[in-house]
Design a protein around this motif. Structure first.
Motif, PDB file in Angstrom:
ATOM      1  N   PRO A  31       0.892  -1.185   0.059  1.00  0.00           N
ATOM      2  CA  PRO A  31       0.019   0.045  -0.122  1.00  0.00           C
ATOM      3  C   PRO A  31       0.896   1.180   0.092  1.00  0.00           C
ATOM      4  O   PRO A  31       2.092   1.104   0.097  1.00  0.00           O
ATOM      5  N   PRO A  32       0.112   2.265  -0.193  1.00  0.00           N
ATOM      6  CA  PRO A  32       0.935   3.749  -0.223  1.00  0.00           C
ATOM      7  C   PRO A  32       1.811   3.875   0.806  1.00  0.00           C
ATOM      8  O   PRO A  32       1.511   3.453   2.198  1.00  0.00           O
ATOM      9  N   ILE A 112       2.722  14.414   5.158  1.00  0.00           N
ATOM     10  CA  ILE A 112       2.566  12.940   5.163  1.00  0.00           C
ATOM     11  C   ILE A 112       3.832  12.124   5.454  1.00  0.00           C
ATOM     12  O   ILE A 112       3.920  11.320   6.109  1.00  0.00           O
ATOM     13  N   GLN A 113       4.926  12.515   4.908  1.00  0.00           N
ATOM     14  CA  GLN A 113       6.131  12.094   5.311  1.00  0.00           C
ATOM     15  C   GLN A 113       6.513  12.212   6.788  1.00  0.00           C
ATOM     16  O   GLN A 113       7.051  11.067   7.393  1.00  0.00           O
ATOM     17  N   ALA A 114       6.025  13.014   7.582  1.00  0.00           N
ATOM     18  CA  ALA A 114       5.880  13.411   8.982  1.00  0.00           C
ATOM     19  C   ALA A 114       4.862  12.471   9.808  1.00  0.00           C
ATOM     20  O   ALA A 114       4.807  12.513  11.027  1.00  0.00           O
ATOM     21  N   ASP A 115       4.214  11.860   8.963  1.00  0.00           N
ATOM     22  CA  ASP A 115       2.884  11.023   9.667  1.00  0.00           C
ATOM     23  C   ASP A 115       1.882  12.165  10.340  1.00  0.00           C
ATOM     24  O   ASP A 115       1.241  11.587  11.151  1.00  0.00           O
ATOM     25  N   ASN A 139      -6.239  12.917  -5.872  1.00  0.00           N
ATOM     26  CA  ASN A 139      -5.513  11.482  -5.955  1.00  0.00           C
ATOM     27  C   ASN A 139      -4.703  11.825  -4.588  1.00  0.00           C
ATOM     28  O   ASN A 139      -4.785  10.644  -3.938  1.00  0.00           O
ATOM     29  N   ARG A 140      -4.082  12.695  -4.390  1.00  0.00           N
ATOM     30  CA  ARG A 140      -3.427  12.807  -3.096  1.00  0.00           C
ATOM     31  C   ARG A 140      -4.059  12.776  -1.993  1.00  0.00           C
ATOM     32  O   ARG A 140      -3.843  12.055  -0.866  1.00  0.00           O
ATOM     33  N   ARG A 141      -5.388  13.541  -1.670  1.00  0.00           N
ATOM     34  CA  ARG A 141      -6.119  13.150  -0.630  1.00  0.00           C
ATOM     35  C   ARG A 141      -6.795  11.732  -0.330  1.00  0.00           C
ATOM     36  O   ARG A 141      -6.919  11.348   0.757  1.00  0.00           O
ATOM     37  N   ALA A 142      -7.032  11.269  -1.650  1.00  0.00           N
ATOM     38  CA  ALA A 142      -7.486   9.824  -1.502  1.00  0.00           C
ATOM     39  C   ALA A 142      -6.521   8.901  -0.948  1.00  0.00           C
ATOM     40  O   ALA A 142      -6.767   8.066  -0.120  1.00  0.00           O
ATOM     41  N   ARG A 148      -4.947   6.111   6.097  1.00  0.00           N
ATOM     42  CA  ARG A 148      -5.785   6.466   7.700  1.00  0.00           C
ATOM     43  C   ARG A 148      -6.853   5.388   7.778  1.00  0.00           C
ATOM     44  O   ARG A 148      -7.753   5.284   8.597  1.00  0.00           O
ATOM     45  N   GLU A 149      -6.860   4.571   6.436  1.00  0.00           N
ATOM     46  CA  GLU A 149      -8.019   3.292   6.447  1.00  0.00           C
ATOM     47  C   GLU A 149      -9.157   3.982   6.346  1.00  0.00           C
ATOM     48  O   GLU A 149     -10.398   3.039   7.074  1.00  0.00           O
TER      49      GLU A 149
END
Length: 221
Positions: A31-32, A112-115, A139-142, A148-149
Protein backbone atom coordinates in the motif's frame (compact mmCIF):
# COMPACT_ATOMS: atom_id res chain seq x y z
CA UNK A 1 -17.38 4.20 -12.49
CA UNK A 2 -19.77 6.08 -10.18
CA UNK A 3 -22.11 3.08 -9.89
CA UNK A 4 -19.29 0.74 -8.94
CA UNK A 5 -17.85 3.16 -6.40
CA UNK A 6 -21.28 3.39 -4.81
CA UNK A 7 -21.38 -0.42 -4.71
CA UNK A 8 -18.01 -0.48 -2.99
CA UNK A 9 -19.17 2.10 -0.47
CA UNK A 10 -22.23 -0.04 0.25
CA UNK A 11 -20.06 -3.12 0.73
CA UNK A 12 -17.76 -1.21 3.04
CA UNK A 13 -20.70 0.05 5.10
CA UNK A 14 -22.11 -3.47 5.32
CA UNK A 15 -18.79 -4.85 6.52
CA UNK A 16 -18.60 -2.22 9.24
CA UNK A 17 -22.22 -2.75 10.28
CA UNK A 18 -21.71 -6.49 10.70
CA UNK A 19 -18.36 -6.00 12.46
CA UNK A 20 -16.55 -8.14 9.91
CA UNK A 21 -12.89 -7.27 9.35
CA UNK A 22 -11.84 -6.09 5.93
CA UNK A 23 -9.77 -8.82 4.25
CA UNK A 24 -6.04 -8.23 4.34
CA UNK A 25 -4.10 -7.75 1.12
CA UNK A 26 -1.69 -10.56 1.82
CA UNK A 27 2.10 -10.67 2.12
CA UNK A 28 2.78 -9.25 -1.35
CA UNK A 29 0.70 -6.09 -0.91
CA UNK A 30 2.43 -2.75 -1.00
CA UNK A 31 0.00 0.00 0.00
CA UNK A 32 1.04 3.64 -0.27
CA UNK A 33 3.80 4.86 2.00
CA UNK A 34 5.20 8.24 2.94
CA UNK A 35 8.01 7.70 0.44
CA UNK A 36 5.45 8.12 -2.35
CA UNK A 37 5.12 11.81 -1.54
CA UNK A 38 8.64 13.07 -2.09
CA UNK A 39 8.01 14.43 -5.58
CA UNK A 40 9.58 17.88 -5.89
CA UNK A 41 7.86 20.93 -7.26
CA UNK A 42 8.77 21.90 -10.81
CA UNK A 43 12.20 23.50 -10.96
CA UNK A 44 10.85 26.97 -11.61
CA UNK A 45 8.26 26.77 -8.82
CA UNK A 46 8.97 28.85 -5.68
CA UNK A 47 8.77 27.10 -2.31
CA UNK A 48 6.93 29.95 -0.61
CA UNK A 49 4.39 32.60 -1.50
CA UNK A 50 2.90 33.16 -4.91
CA UNK A 51 -0.38 34.49 -6.19
CA UNK A 52 -3.63 32.57 -5.74
CA UNK A 53 -4.78 31.33 -9.13
CA UNK A 54 -8.23 29.79 -9.17
CA UNK A 55 -9.19 29.99 -12.82
CA UNK A 56 -8.91 26.95 -15.06
CA UNK A 57 -5.57 26.32 -16.77
CA UNK A 58 -5.53 26.24 -20.57
CA UNK A 59 -5.62 22.53 -21.43
CA UNK A 60 -4.32 22.65 -25.01
CA UNK A 61 -0.56 22.32 -24.95
CA UNK A 62 -0.37 20.38 -21.67
CA UNK A 63 -3.01 17.88 -22.79
CA UNK A 64 -1.22 17.32 -26.08
CA UNK A 65 2.04 16.75 -24.21
CA UNK A 66 0.34 14.31 -21.83
CA UNK A 67 -1.26 12.39 -24.69
CA UNK A 68 2.13 12.03 -26.36
CA UNK A 69 3.79 10.88 -23.14
CA UNK A 70 1.07 8.33 -22.38
CA UNK A 71 1.51 6.94 -25.88
CA UNK A 72 5.27 6.70 -25.36
CA UNK A 73 4.78 5.07 -21.96
CA UNK A 74 2.51 2.36 -23.35
CA UNK A 75 5.21 1.48 -25.91
CA UNK A 76 8.28 1.88 -23.67
CA UNK A 77 10.93 -0.67 -24.61
CA UNK A 78 12.65 -0.94 -21.23
CA UNK A 79 11.87 -0.42 -17.53
CA UNK A 80 14.31 2.49 -17.52
CA UNK A 81 12.54 4.19 -20.41
CA UNK A 82 9.14 3.59 -18.79
CA UNK A 83 10.35 5.10 -15.51
CA UNK A 84 11.71 8.16 -17.28
CA UNK A 85 8.48 8.76 -19.19
CA UNK A 86 6.34 8.07 -16.12
CA UNK A 87 8.33 10.65 -14.19
CA UNK A 88 7.62 13.25 -16.86
CA UNK A 89 3.91 12.49 -16.65
CA UNK A 90 3.98 12.74 -12.85
CA UNK A 91 5.65 16.14 -13.07
CA UNK A 92 2.80 17.31 -15.30
CA UNK A 93 0.29 15.86 -12.84
CA UNK A 94 1.86 17.89 -10.05
CA UNK A 95 1.60 21.22 -11.88
CA UNK A 96 -1.68 22.84 -10.91
CA UNK A 97 -1.42 26.24 -12.59
CA UNK A 98 -1.45 27.95 -9.20
CA UNK A 99 1.66 28.85 -7.23
CA UNK A 100 -0.29 28.66 -3.99
CA UNK A 101 -1.77 25.23 -4.74
CA UNK A 102 1.66 23.91 -5.69
CA UNK A 103 3.08 25.12 -2.36
CA UNK A 104 0.16 23.57 -0.45
CA UNK A 105 0.78 20.27 -2.23
CA UNK A 106 4.46 20.40 -1.30
CA UNK A 107 3.63 21.08 2.34
CA UNK A 108 1.03 18.30 2.35
CA UNK A 109 3.65 15.89 1.03
CA UNK A 110 6.02 16.84 3.82
CA UNK A 111 3.22 16.44 6.38
CA UNK A 112 2.53 12.93 5.08
CA UNK A 113 6.20 12.01 5.33
CA UNK A 114 6.09 13.19 8.95
CA UNK A 115 2.96 11.07 9.62
CA UNK A 116 0.98 14.26 10.22
CA UNK A 117 -2.06 13.04 8.34
CA UNK A 118 -4.49 15.48 9.94
CA UNK A 119 -2.40 18.44 8.80
CA UNK A 120 -2.03 16.89 5.34
CA UNK A 121 -5.80 16.56 5.02
CA UNK A 122 -6.33 20.16 6.14
CA UNK A 123 -3.96 21.34 3.42
CA UNK A 124 -5.47 19.07 0.78
CA UNK A 125 -8.99 20.18 1.67
CA UNK A 126 -7.91 23.68 0.70
CA UNK A 127 -6.28 22.39 -2.49
CA UNK A 128 -9.45 20.72 -3.80
CA UNK A 129 -11.56 23.74 -2.85
CA UNK A 130 -9.24 26.14 -4.65
CA UNK A 131 -8.70 23.93 -7.70
CA UNK A 132 -11.47 21.33 -8.08
CA UNK A 133 -10.29 20.54 -11.62
CA UNK A 134 -6.85 19.50 -10.33
CA UNK A 135 -6.83 15.69 -10.42
CA UNK A 136 -3.66 15.26 -8.37
CA UNK A 137 -5.18 17.13 -5.43
CA UNK A 138 -8.01 14.61 -5.24
CA UNK A 139 -5.61 11.70 -5.75
CA UNK A 140 -3.30 12.87 -3.01
CA UNK A 141 -6.21 13.26 -0.59
CA UNK A 142 -7.57 9.83 -1.59
CA UNK A 143 -4.23 8.29 -0.70
CA UNK A 144 -4.12 9.99 2.69
CA UNK A 145 -7.63 8.72 3.44
CA UNK A 146 -6.43 5.23 2.47
CA UNK A 147 -3.41 5.48 4.75
CA UNK A 148 -5.82 6.40 7.56
CA UNK A 149 -7.95 3.36 6.56
CA UNK A 150 -10.90 5.60 5.73
CA UNK A 151 -11.75 3.63 2.62
CA UNK A 152 -15.13 5.27 1.98
CA UNK A 153 -13.65 8.76 1.65
CA UNK A 154 -10.75 7.36 -0.33
CA UNK A 155 -13.13 5.82 -2.87
CA UNK A 156 -15.00 9.10 -3.30
CA UNK A 157 -11.78 10.98 -4.03
CA UNK A 158 -10.52 8.22 -6.35
CA UNK A 159 -13.73 8.53 -8.35
CA UNK A 160 -13.18 12.28 -8.68
CA UNK A 161 -9.55 11.74 -9.71
CA UNK A 162 -10.46 9.28 -12.44
CA UNK A 163 -13.28 11.46 -13.72
CA UNK A 164 -10.66 14.17 -14.31
CA UNK A 165 -7.79 11.87 -15.44
CA UNK A 166 -8.93 8.34 -16.38
CA UNK A 167 -5.32 7.36 -17.11
CA UNK A 168 -4.06 8.11 -13.60
CA UNK A 169 -2.39 4.79 -12.85
CA UNK A 170 -1.93 5.69 -9.19
CA UNK A 171 -5.66 6.19 -8.71
CA UNK A 172 -6.43 3.04 -10.69
CA UNK A 173 -4.02 1.05 -8.52
CA UNK A 174 -5.56 2.52 -5.38
CA UNK A 175 -9.04 1.56 -6.57
CA UNK A 176 -7.85 -1.96 -7.37
CA UNK A 177 -6.30 -2.35 -3.92
CA UNK A 178 -9.53 -1.30 -2.20
CA UNK A 179 -11.58 -3.55 -4.47
CA UNK A 180 -9.35 -6.43 -3.46
CA UNK A 181 -9.61 -5.59 0.21
CA UNK A 182 -13.39 -5.59 -0.04
CA UNK A 183 -13.42 -8.96 -1.77
CA UNK A 184 -14.22 -7.74 -5.30
CA UNK A 185 -11.38 -9.77 -6.80
CA UNK A 186 -12.73 -9.97 -10.35
CA UNK A 187 -13.20 -6.20 -10.47
CA UNK A 188 -9.81 -5.69 -8.85
CA UNK A 189 -8.17 -7.80 -11.55
CA UNK A 190 -9.85 -5.72 -14.25
CA UNK A 191 -8.72 -2.47 -12.65
CA UNK A 192 -5.13 -3.64 -12.17
CA UNK A 193 -5.08 -4.64 -15.84
CA UNK A 194 -6.32 -1.19 -16.80
CA UNK A 195 -3.53 0.40 -14.75
CA UNK A 196 -1.02 -1.86 -16.49
CA UNK A 197 -2.34 -0.86 -19.91
CA UNK A 198 -1.56 2.74 -19.05
CA UNK A 199 1.79 2.03 -17.38
CA UNK A 200 3.20 -1.40 -18.38
CA UNK A 201 6.09 -1.01 -15.94
CA UNK A 202 3.97 -1.19 -12.77
CA UNK A 203 5.58 -4.11 -10.93
CA UNK A 204 3.04 -4.10 -8.08
CA UNK A 205 0.14 -4.33 -10.54
CA UNK A 206 1.87 -7.16 -12.40
CA UNK A 207 2.36 -9.09 -9.15
CA UNK A 208 -1.20 -8.44 -8.02
CA UNK A 209 -2.56 -9.70 -11.35
CA UNK A 210 -0.51 -12.89 -11.03
CA UNK A 211 -1.79 -13.46 -7.49
CA UNK A 212 -5.41 -12.74 -8.42
CA UNK A 213 -5.23 -15.06 -11.43
CA UNK A 214 -3.82 -17.86 -9.25
CA UNK A 215 -6.63 -17.29 -6.77
CA UNK A 216 -9.23 -17.45 -9.55
CA UNK A 217 -7.74 -20.75 -10.69
CA UNK A 218 -7.94 -22.16 -7.19
CA UNK A 219 -4.22 -22.05 -6.47
CA UNK A 220 -2.96 -20.77 -3.10
CA UNK A 221 -1.91 -17.12 -3.21
Amino acid sequence: MRIFVLALLYALSAAIATAQPVPDLGPNAEPPSADDFSSPLPEDQPEEGGEVVVEEAEPGEEESRLDALYSELAKAESPQAAERIARQIQMLWIESGSDTVDVLMSRAGKAIQADEFGLALDLLDVVVLMKPSYAEGWNRRATVHYMREDFGKSLVDIERTLSLEPRHWGALSGLAIIQRRLGFETESLTTFRRALEVHPGLENATKAIEDLQKGAEGEPV
